[in-house]
Write an enzyme that holds these catalytic residues in place. Structure first.
Site, PDB file in Angstrom:
ATOM      1  CE  LYS A 204      -1.582   2.907   2.711  1.00  0.00           C
ATOM      2  NZ  LYS A 204      -1.499   4.145   1.919  1.00  0.00           N
ATOM      3  N   GLY A 257       7.328   4.946   7.797  1.00  0.00           N
ATOM      4  CA  GLY A 257       6.486   6.125   7.971  1.00  0.00           C
ATOM      5  C   GLY A 257       6.762   6.767   9.313  1.00  0.00           C
ATOM      6  CD  GLU A 279      14.105   1.159   8.265  1.00  0.00           C
ATOM      7  OE1 GLU A 279      14.540   2.264   8.655  1.00  0.00           O
ATOM      8  OE2 GLU A 279      14.791   0.133   8.258  1.00  0.00           O
ATOM      9  CB  CYS A 313      13.552   8.962   7.595  1.00  0.00           C
ATOM     10  SG  CYS A 313      14.461   7.945   6.417  1.00  0.00           S
ATOM     11  CD  GLU A 410      10.515  12.665  11.097  1.00  0.00           C
ATOM     12  OE1 GLU A 410       9.402  12.174  11.328  1.00  0.00           O
ATOM     13  OE2 GLU A 410      11.388  12.086  10.427  1.00  0.00           O
TER      14      GLU A 410
HETATM   15  P1  NAP Z   1       2.754   8.335   7.703  1.00  0.00           P
HETATM   16  O1  NAP Z   1       1.691   9.340   7.801  1.00  0.00           O
HETATM   17  O2  NAP Z   1       3.158   7.564   8.894  1.00  0.00           O
HETATM   18  O3  NAP Z   1       2.287   7.336   6.540  1.00  0.00           O
HETATM   19  C1  NAP Z   1       3.086   6.262   6.107  1.00  0.00           C
HETATM   20  C2  NAP Z   1       2.194   5.235   5.450  1.00  0.00           C
HETATM   21  O4  NAP Z   1       1.307   4.693   6.422  1.00  0.00           O
HETATM   22  C3  NAP Z   1       1.305   5.804   4.354  1.00  0.00           C
HETATM   23  O5  NAP Z   1       1.153   4.847   3.337  1.00  0.00           O
HETATM   24  C4  NAP Z   1       0.006   6.029   5.085  1.00  0.00           C
HETATM   25  O6  NAP Z   1      -1.083   6.079   4.216  1.00  0.00           O
HETATM   26  C5  NAP Z   1      -0.029   4.818   5.975  1.00  0.00           C
HETATM   27  N1  NAP Z   1      -0.912   4.924   7.143  1.00  0.00           N
HETATM   28  C6  NAP Z   1      -1.360   6.043   7.766  1.00  0.00           C
HETATM   29  N2  NAP Z   1      -2.145   5.709   8.811  1.00  0.00           N
HETATM   30  C7  NAP Z   1      -2.203   4.357   8.846  1.00  0.00           C
HETATM   31  C8  NAP Z   1      -2.841   3.415   9.694  1.00  0.00           C
HETATM   32  N3  NAP Z   1      -3.597   3.791  10.726  1.00  0.00           N
HETATM   33  N4  NAP Z   1      -2.668   2.093   9.442  1.00  0.00           N
HETATM   34  C9  NAP Z   1      -1.898   1.682   8.425  1.00  0.00           C
HETATM   35  N5  NAP Z   1      -1.264   2.536   7.576  1.00  0.00           N
HETATM   36  C10 NAP Z   1      -1.411   3.856   7.791  1.00  0.00           C
HETATM   37  O7  NAP Z   1       4.083   8.953   7.151  1.00  0.00           O
HETATM   38  P2  NAP Z   1       4.237   9.949   5.943  1.00  0.00           P
HETATM   39  O8  NAP Z   1       3.702  11.260   6.369  1.00  0.00           O
HETATM   40  O9  NAP Z   1       3.698   9.328   4.710  1.00  0.00           O
HETATM   41  O10 NAP Z   1       5.831   9.951   5.806  1.00  0.00           O
HETATM   42  C11 NAP Z   1       6.657  10.693   6.649  1.00  0.00           C
HETATM   43  C12 NAP Z   1       7.228   9.869   7.780  1.00  0.00           C
HETATM   44  O11 NAP Z   1       7.892   8.719   7.281  1.00  0.00           O
HETATM   45  C13 NAP Z   1       8.260  10.616   8.577  1.00  0.00           C
HETATM   46  O12 NAP Z   1       8.070  10.423   9.951  1.00  0.00           O
HETATM   47  C14 NAP Z   1       9.572   9.968   8.145  1.00  0.00           C
HETATM   48  O13 NAP Z   1      10.623  10.088   9.053  1.00  0.00           O
HETATM   49  C15 NAP Z   1       9.167   8.584   7.892  1.00  0.00           C
HETATM   50  N6  NAP Z   1      10.120   7.901   7.006  1.00  0.00           N
HETATM   51  C16 NAP Z   1      11.007   7.006   7.531  1.00  0.00           C
HETATM   52  C17 NAP Z   1      11.937   6.378   6.723  1.00  0.00           C
HETATM   53  C18 NAP Z   1      12.922   5.373   7.276  1.00  0.00           C
HETATM   54  O14 NAP Z   1      13.495   4.630   6.512  1.00  0.00           O
HETATM   55  N7  NAP Z   1      13.142   5.306   8.570  1.00  0.00           N
HETATM   56  C19 NAP Z   1      11.962   6.655   5.365  1.00  0.00           C
HETATM   57  C20 NAP Z   1      11.065   7.581   4.863  1.00  0.00           C
HETATM   58  C21 NAP Z   1      10.138   8.204   5.691  1.00  0.00           C
HETATM   59  P3  NAP Z   1      -1.611   7.518   3.656  1.00  0.00           P
HETATM   60  O15 NAP Z   1      -0.454   8.389   3.444  1.00  0.00           O
HETATM   61  O16 NAP Z   1      -2.281   7.144   2.400  1.00  0.00           O
HETATM   62  O17 NAP Z   1      -2.534   8.029   4.696  1.00  0.00           O
END
Ligand code: NAP
Ligand code: MG
Length: 508
Positions: A204, A257, A279, A313, A410
């Site tokens: 997804k 995420g 991650e 990230c 963050e």
């Molecule tokens: P996010 O809001 O946590 O979303 C990540 C993914 O999870 C998206 O596909 C999102 O779908 C989905 N999601 C949201 N709520 C969910 C739930 N209740 N159950 C299951 N899935 C759910 O993160 P983001 O805003 O897209 O990305 C930014 C974050 O990612 C930052 O905190 C960043 O540090 C982190 N990140 C970490 C790494 C690493 O390798 N450590 C790499 C890249 C990014 P939708 O977006 O469609 O709602």
């Protein structure tokens, strides 16, 4: 100008795009389930926008729980069927063919990543080759995943009376959930080790950036990876994502995420106690000692903070500078940042693009206000750009303190927070660097090898670099300590996330 408009012509008429990209954007983008592109069960679709213009560029089917269920069942059938019957050299060759197809389609991938995510040209240009390298690296593994023989004496048997060995078996059906900040790379980081291990997947992607994952899914089929092995179900996190995380037919969730959603994933996974790797976020330190090569530090610290507009990230968002070089480093970074061309990624001259959405920009600008209110000094930027799309200026704060929210949380945007340190012991410098709930990445800048290696040991992060920041390569393990995650992606370690070990004892 800052409302996305669906009424203006979409990007499919943009002469700068390759014909294949334009053709992809106007297609009906169904979900990819069991090797076929299908509409969502309830017929819902999602509009996809270009953050550099606010324009709609495509429409994709929007999965909900019913579609996720179909995809998980398809992945189960493939796991027990065609993929289980595939020999390890066949698995490798299919992955290498997919790598070649990624390269053959590199222009479309570049353009999709630029339009969908807003990344600058030079990063967009790197993505398909990077995906290919990951697929080649992990494509080499299927023939090398081996168990052990163990010289055990169970039940008091004498040597030679028993044979004990381990099998390393694929964990099963993987649910992968990825963020929007680097869509193709995030998809491949899950796909490549999972395929190498013999797993099947339901991915997804983030609802904001589903396009490159769908193209990757089409190419996987073209590469000969059987239908149902790799399914792609764009949709909302709280709907499709939550359904995948909770699904009883999923054996493992690989999530990238935010830390907050990571916690929700862990709770959802508790039902069938599926395995989870995470991650998550970061607030990585960049520590500059007085003897560092400032000519190298200035551009590197700038890009550590502002790479992908800080929406990554491993961004080096907390800069610690020794007081003797503090002013020179800050002045250098401010001056260098001013020279970075800001604008849409389709223009190859631009190296700093838009933020992903209006909400994200509001969030970032909210942090800027809080930073000023809490007494940090704004050395650069801090405003939205008066242009179409979701651009915000790269922003630098000096005089920041560990208790400020801009330092603790963050931001996931282009905000660099500078702190200074004096001639203390290394442990106190490291304590300041570790003063965060995260532990993903970090870098140390010095010419003194002893200081460098002592600091490497003191910094609590999954990756620490010396005189460079955030080394990315398929063979280098990557992941977070503390609230930055569970497990390591990339490198040999990532295979462990997709394998389970079985101990076998034979009485001879
Ligand atoms: P996010 O809001 O946590 O979303 C990540 C993914 O999870 C998206 O596909 C999102 O779908 C989905 N999601 C949201 N709520 C969910 C739930 N209740 N159950 C299951 N899935 C759910 O993160 P983001 O805003 O897209 O990305 C930014 C974050 O990612 C930052 O905190 C960043 O540090 C982190 N990140 C970490 C790494 C690493 O390798 N450590 C790499 C890249 C990014 P939708 O977006 O469609 O709602
Ligand atoms: Mg989100």
């Amino acid at each position: 100008m800052d409302t996305p408009t669906d009424t203006v012509p979409d990007a499919s008429d943009d002469e700068r795009l390759a014909p294949a990209t334009r053709e992809f954007l106007v297609r009906e983008q169904g979900l990819l389930i069991d090797g076929r592109r299908v509409p969502a069960a309830d017929g819902r679709t999602l509009p996809v926008h270009d953050p550099a213009t606010g324009r709609r560029i495509a429409t994709v089917a929007c999965a909900s729980a019913a579609d996720v269920d179909l995809a998980v069942r398809a992945a189960r059938r493939a796991f027990e069927g065609d993929w289980a019957r595939t020999t390890t050299p066949e698995r490798s060759r299919a992955m290498w063919r997919l790598a070649e197809l990624c390269e053959a389609h590199h222009r479309t991938f570049r353009e999709l990543e630029i339009l969908d995510n807003g990344m600058p040209w030079n990063l967009g240009e790197m993505m398909a080759p990077l995906a290919a390298e990951f697929l080649r690296y992990y494509g080499g593994w299927p023939t090398k995943i081996e168990g052990r023989t163990i010289p055990a004496s169970p039940m008091g048997r004498r040597p030679g009376e028993t044979l004990t060995y381990t099998l390393r078996e694929p964990i099963g059906v993987v649910g992968a959930i990825t963020p929007w900040n680097s869509p193709l790379a995030m998809a491949v980081l899950k796909l490549a080790p999972a395929l190498a291990a013999g797993c099947t997947l339901v991915l997804k992607p983030a609802e904001l950036t589903p396009l490159s994952a769908l193209l990757l899914g089409d190419l996987a089929l073209e590469a000969g990876i059987p239908p149902g092995v790799f399914n792609v179900v764009p949709g909302f996190g709280e709907d499709a994502g939550a359904a995948l995380a909770a699904h009883e037919g999923v054996d493992k969730i690989a999530f990238t995420g935010s830390t907050e959603v990571g916690r929700a994933i862990v709770r959802a996974a508790a039902g069938n106690l599926k395995k989870v790797s995470l991650e998550l976020g970061g607030k990585s330190p960049v520590v500059v000692f007085a003897d560092a090569d400032l000519q190298a530090v200035i551009p590197a610290a700038t890009f550590a903070a502002f790479f992908l507009q800080g929406q990554n990230c491993m961004a080096g968002t907390r800069l610690f500078v020794h007081e003797r070089v503090h002013d020179a480093v800050v002045e250098g970074i401010v001056a260098f940042t001013r020279t970075l061309p800001v604008g849409p990624g389709l223009d190859p001259r631009n190296v700093f693009g838009p933020l992903i959405s209006r909400e994200q920009r509001e969030r970032v600008l909210g942090y800027v206000q809080t930073g000023r209110a809490q007494g940090a000094t704004l050395a650069l930027g801090g405003r939205a750009l008066d242009a179409p799309g979701w651009f915000a200026e790269p922003t630098i704060f000096t005089g920041t303190r560990p208790d400020m929210s801009i330092v603790r949380e963050e931001i996931f945007g282009p905000v660099l927070c500078v702190q200074r340190f004096g001639d203390g012991d290394l442990a106190s410098v490291a304590r300041a660097a570790n003063e965060t709930i995260y532990g993903l990445s970090g870098s140390v800048w010095t010419r003194d090898v002893s200081v460098a290696h002592r600091m490497v040991r003191l910094i609590d992060a999954g990756q620490v670099s010396v005189n460079c920041h955030a080394a990315v390569d398929p063979s280098i393990p990557f992941g977070g300590n503390r609230q930055s995650g569970w497990g390591r992606e990339m490198g040999e370690e990532a295979l462990d996330l997709y394998l389970k070990s079985k101990a076998v004892t034979v009485a001879l």
